[in-house]
Design a protein around this motif. Structure first.
Motif, short mmCIF file in Angstrom:
data_model
loop_
_atom_site.label_atom_id
_atom_site.label_comp_id
_atom_site.label_asym_id
_atom_site.label_seq_id
_atom_site.Cartn_x
_atom_site.Cartn_y
_atom_site.Cartn_z
N SER A 123 1.11 -38.78 10.86
CA SER A 123 1.80 -38.29 9.66
C SER A 123 3.23 -38.82 9.65
O SER A 123 3.84 -39.06 10.70
N THR A 124 3.77 -39.00 8.47
CA THR A 124 5.11 -39.54 8.32
C THR A 124 5.70 -39.09 7.00
O THR A 124 4.98 -38.64 6.08
N THR A 125 7.00 -39.21 6.89
CA THR A 125 7.69 -38.91 5.65
C THR A 125 8.77 -39.94 5.41
O THR A 125 9.33 -40.51 6.37
N ASP A 174 5.36 -37.94 1.55
CA ASP A 174 4.73 -37.46 2.79
C ASP A 174 3.31 -38.04 2.84
O ASP A 174 2.53 -37.87 1.90
N SER A 222 10.86 -38.15 -2.26
CA SER A 222 10.31 -38.37 -0.91
C SER A 222 8.80 -38.53 -0.99
O SER A 222 8.16 -38.13 -1.97
N SER A 245 12.20 -40.31 2.95
CA SER A 245 13.11 -39.72 1.97
C SER A 245 13.85 -40.82 1.23
O SER A 245 14.30 -41.80 1.84
N ASP A 247 8.27 -36.93 10.80
CA ASP A 247 8.30 -35.71 10.01
C ASP A 247 8.24 -34.45 10.88
O ASP A 247 8.19 -33.33 10.36
N LYS A 253 5.87 -33.22 12.59
CA LYS A 253 4.61 -32.51 12.51
C LYS A 253 3.68 -33.04 13.60
O LYS A 253 3.56 -34.24 13.81
#
Length: 284
Positions: free
Chosen positions: A129-131, A151, A149, A133, A98, A100
């Protein structure tokens, strides 16, 4: 027998008695001792044995001897035992898919098991952290919503077990595994929903034109804790390559790019917790 001279007479026999002959001065034998019976016996001549004198040492040899003696007086067991252990602390900014940046802090301790090989472990605070989609389309009904999505942010205590190989005095590589005990897992879900919105145009000839339209919007909602993945442990494969530089007599600083690959996907949304970063270490 008497001899007469012009001044008187001298008795020769009395003169011989007053001056006896010393036989030991002229003969190579002791007077009155028969050496014929001692021919078969061996005689040992005792002489004083002189100790060999050490060759004079040069100043350089004396210096080497002094250093060798000083090294022998040091506690060898303590020095050799402590040199095998290497503690260090580090800070490690990391980034997931992501983009971040999250911070990681830790302490590690390594033990040399061979000339260039050591094993290390420790404990650290890890944040990932990850996302994810999803190919979501607009819902077909006004009351529907589709997940677009996810997060996620996972925080926990990470315990690694790694092997370290020293390629050279300054370059090394690590490979191993780690277990992350999850302390906090938060997720934000993004949905696509349909909303009915009314638009009115300015009045023309006394009449107002009003239009009603269905608009696709994106909303963000926290995922309920009851539906979050209950798995409290996550496994990782760890890879890193480091470069260290001495900054003092006892301390080194190291720059270590690293990569952590999860052993499996996380949560029912198949979140990928792959992350990497740069670890800054100081040993002591």
């Amino acid at each position: 027998m008497e001899q007469q001279h012009g001044y008187g007479s001298i008795n020769t026999s009395e003169e011989l008695e007053l001056n006896p002959i010393n036989n030991n001065l002229l003969d190579n034998k002791l007077s009155g001792i028969n050496l014929s019976n001692l021919k078969s016996k061996e005689f040992n001549i005792l002489t004083e044995k002189k100790k060999p004198q050490p060759s004079p040492q040069t100043n350089f040899e004396k210096l080497l001897a002094h250093d060798s003696y000083a090294n022998q007086q040091k506690p060898a067991n303590k020095a050799s035992g402590s040199s095998k252990w290497q503690p260090d602390v580090y800070i490690a900014p990391a980034m997931g898919n992501d983009n971040k940046v999250t911070m990681n802090y830790g302490f590690s301790l390594s033990y040399a098991i061979a000339n260039k090989l050591s094993i290390s472990s420790g404990v650290s605070y890890a944040s990932i952290s990850t996302t994810e989609s999803l190919d979501a389309s607009a819902p077909q009904t006004l009351s529907g919503k589709n997940l677009a999505s996810v997060d996620a942010k996972v925080r926990g205590i990470n315990v690694p077990l790694e092997l370290k190989y020293n390629i050279s005095d300054k370059l090394y590589t690590n490979i191993g595994v780690s277990a992350l005990a999850v302390l906090n897992n938060s997720q934000q879900n993004s949905y696509i929903v349909n909303q009915v919105q009314s638009f009115s145009s300015p009045a023309i000839n006394g009449y107002a034109d009003s239009k009603t339209m269905i608009v696709k919007e994106k909303t963000v909602e926290p995922q309920p804790e009851a539906t979050i993945d209950p798995d409290k442990y996550i496994g990782f494969y760890n890879f890193s390559l480091g470069y260290k530089q001495k900054i003092s007599k006892k301390n080194n600083i190291a720059i270590e790019p690293f990569l952590r690959l999860p052993m499996k996907t996380f949560s029912k949304e198949n979140l990928n917790l792959t992350n990497g970063g740069l670890r800054l270490k100081i040993d002591f």
